[in-house]
Design a protein around this motif. Structure first.
Motif, short mmCIF file in Angstrom:
data_model
loop_
_atom_site.label_atom_id
_atom_site.label_comp_id
_atom_site.label_asym_id
_atom_site.label_seq_id
_atom_site.Cartn_x
_atom_site.Cartn_y
_atom_site.Cartn_z
N ALA A 47 60.43 40.83 47.78
CA ALA A 47 59.00 41.24 48.50
C ALA A 47 57.64 41.66 47.45
N GLY A 48 58.81 42.49 45.98
CA GLY A 48 57.40 42.71 44.97
C GLY A 48 56.60 41.15 44.41
N GLY A 49 57.90 39.95 44.34
CA GLY A 49 56.74 39.43 43.53
C GLY A 49 56.38 38.30 44.92
N PHE A 50 56.62 37.93 45.81
CA PHE A 50 56.14 37.60 46.98
C PHE A 50 55.04 38.26 47.00
N ALA A 51 54.17 39.61 47.28
CA ALA A 51 52.86 40.09 47.42
C ALA A 51 52.58 40.31 46.22
N LYS A 52 52.71 39.78 44.78
CA LYS A 52 51.69 39.41 44.16
C LYS A 52 50.90 38.11 44.37
N ALA A 53 52.78 37.12 44.24
CA ALA A 53 52.17 35.87 45.18
C ALA A 53 51.24 35.81 46.00
N THR A 54 51.02 35.95 46.83
CA THR A 54 50.33 36.02 48.30
C THR A 54 49.49 36.59 47.28
N ALA A 55 48.99 37.71 47.08
CA ALA A 55 47.37 37.57 46.52
C ALA A 55 46.44 37.23 45.80
N LYS A 56 47.64 36.24 44.72
CA LYS A 56 46.97 35.08 43.53
C LYS A 56 46.48 34.16 45.01
N LEU A 57 47.40 33.53 45.71
CA LEU A 57 47.41 32.47 46.47
C LEU A 57 45.94 32.98 47.64
N ILE A 58 45.37 33.95 48.56
CA ILE A 58 44.61 34.36 48.86
C ILE A 58 43.55 34.78 47.81
N ALA A 59 43.46 34.92 46.73
CA ALA A 59 42.32 34.70 45.78
C ALA A 59 41.57 33.60 45.79
N ALA A 60 42.72 32.83 45.40
CA ALA A 60 42.55 31.12 44.56
C ALA A 60 42.05 30.17 46.09
N ALA A 61 42.09 31.04 47.22
CA ALA A 61 41.68 30.20 48.36
C ALA A 61 40.51 30.30 49.04
N GLY A 62 39.75 31.10 48.14
CA GLY A 62 38.56 32.00 48.56
C GLY A 62 38.59 33.03 49.13
N GLY A 63 39.59 34.22 49.13
CA GLY A 63 39.83 34.97 50.07
C GLY A 63 39.14 36.39 49.31
N PRO A 64 39.53 37.63 49.85
CA PRO A 64 39.01 38.77 48.61
C PRO A 64 40.67 38.99 47.80
N ASP A 65 39.75 39.64 47.13
CA ASP A 65 40.64 40.60 45.58
C ASP A 65 41.11 41.60 46.07
N LEU A 66 42.81 41.26 47.16
CA LEU A 66 43.26 42.38 47.09
C LEU A 66 44.61 42.98 46.28
N PRO A 67 43.82 44.24 45.44
CA PRO A 67 44.32 45.45 44.50
C PRO A 67 45.87 45.76 44.66
N TRP A 68 45.78 46.08 46.28
CA TRP A 68 46.45 47.05 46.43
C TRP A 68 47.56 46.10 46.66
N LEU A 69 47.84 45.17 47.14
CA LEU A 69 48.98 44.32 47.30
C LEU A 69 49.48 43.74 46.07
N ARG A 70 48.61 43.91 44.88
CA ARG A 70 48.71 43.36 44.45
C ARG A 70 49.76 43.99 42.87
N GLY A 71 49.70 45.37 43.02
CA GLY A 71 49.89 46.52 42.99
C GLY A 71 51.23 47.34 43.02
N MET A 72 51.52 46.34 44.66
CA MET A 72 53.23 46.43 44.47
C MET A 72 54.21 45.63 44.11
N LEU A 73 54.01 45.17 42.92
CA LEU A 73 54.68 44.49 42.05
C LEU A 73 55.51 45.44 41.35
N PHE A 74 55.02 45.86 40.78
CA PHE A 74 55.77 46.77 39.33
C PHE A 74 56.84 47.91 40.34
N PRO A 75 56.49 48.47 41.21
CA PRO A 75 57.14 49.44 41.90
C PRO A 75 57.95 49.31 42.70
N LEU A 76 58.26 47.88 43.31
CA LEU A 76 59.12 47.75 44.24
C LEU A 76 60.29 46.44 43.20
#
Length: 213
Positions: A47-76
């Motif tokens: 889930a941690g890796g998926f969250a960060k990868a999803t945030a990257k994909l959204i940003a790469a596709a022109g979507g918004p930056d989602l720091p809360w989604l990226r921030g889930m990586l290390f706690p998980l």
């Protein structure tokens, strides 16, 4: 850190591959301890890796930056690797290990909140991932399986090498491809090692008074 403006979508998609490899590898370790704990650990790590990868994909596709989604990586990752390490360490000191792990997680989370920085959780994730890596290497060596120990070692070394590289500010697309492909290869090594350790001929005993190598 948000995905760079020139972060291509194919690169973002590829970032899911090592996440899948790692998650599958952890699931294959189910013979090392109670199956449900391994499944939960794999779910947290995945889930941690998926969250960060999803945030990257959204940003790469022109979507918004989602720091809360990226921030889930290390706690998980922290919780996942802590649970995995505790599951692999079934000895007379397990209560002390649980208390110490809980203290590290709580302290890291508190400092991260107060400092408003992900660094403390990065440190705790690194600590538990390192302990887990050494534990797996030790179990493989104890079983006389040098190949599996080396494969687990490759994954552990990549954790320390690729981390500093990924934090560099001058990230070109070529460098990012190199980093991610190396990470994919390292997680593939982990998957192979986990599969080898799960084979009946290589079933490692994590009980009795075995200590962390």
């Amino acid at each position: 850190m948000s995905a760079p403006l020139n972060y291509p979508v194919p690169l973002a998609v590829e970032d899911f591959v090592p996440v899948l490899l790692t998650t599958c590898g952890v699931l294959l370790l189910h013979r090392r301890g109670p199956g449900y704990r391994i499944v939960v650990a794999a779910a947290l790590i995945g889930a941690g890796g998926f969250a960060k990868a999803t945030a990257k994909l959204i940003a790469a596709a022109g979507g918004p930056d989602l720091p809360w989604l990226r921030g889930m990586l290390f706690p998980l990752l922290t919780c996942g690797f802590a649970l995995l390490y505790l599951t692999l360490t079934r000895d007379s000191a397990r209560i002390a290990h649980r208390v110490a792990a809980a203290a590290v997680i709580a302290a890291s989370a508190l400092v991260a909140i107060l400092a408003r920085s992900p660094l403390p959780m990065l440190v705790s994730a690194t600590v538990f991932a390192t302990l887990t890596g050494f534990r797996l290497i030790g179990l493989a060596r104890r079983a006389g399986d040098t190949t599996t120990a080396v494969l687990f070692g490759i994954q552990l070394v990549s954790f320390f090498v690729l981390g500093p590289l990924g934090s560099r500010p001058d990230q070109t697309v070529a460098l990012q491809w190199t980093e991610q492909l190396c990470n994919t290869a390292a997680q593939a090594a982990f998957l192979v090692a986990a599969r080898r350790s799960a084979q009946p001929a290589r079933r490692y005993s994590g009980s009795s008074s075995t200590a962390l190598q």
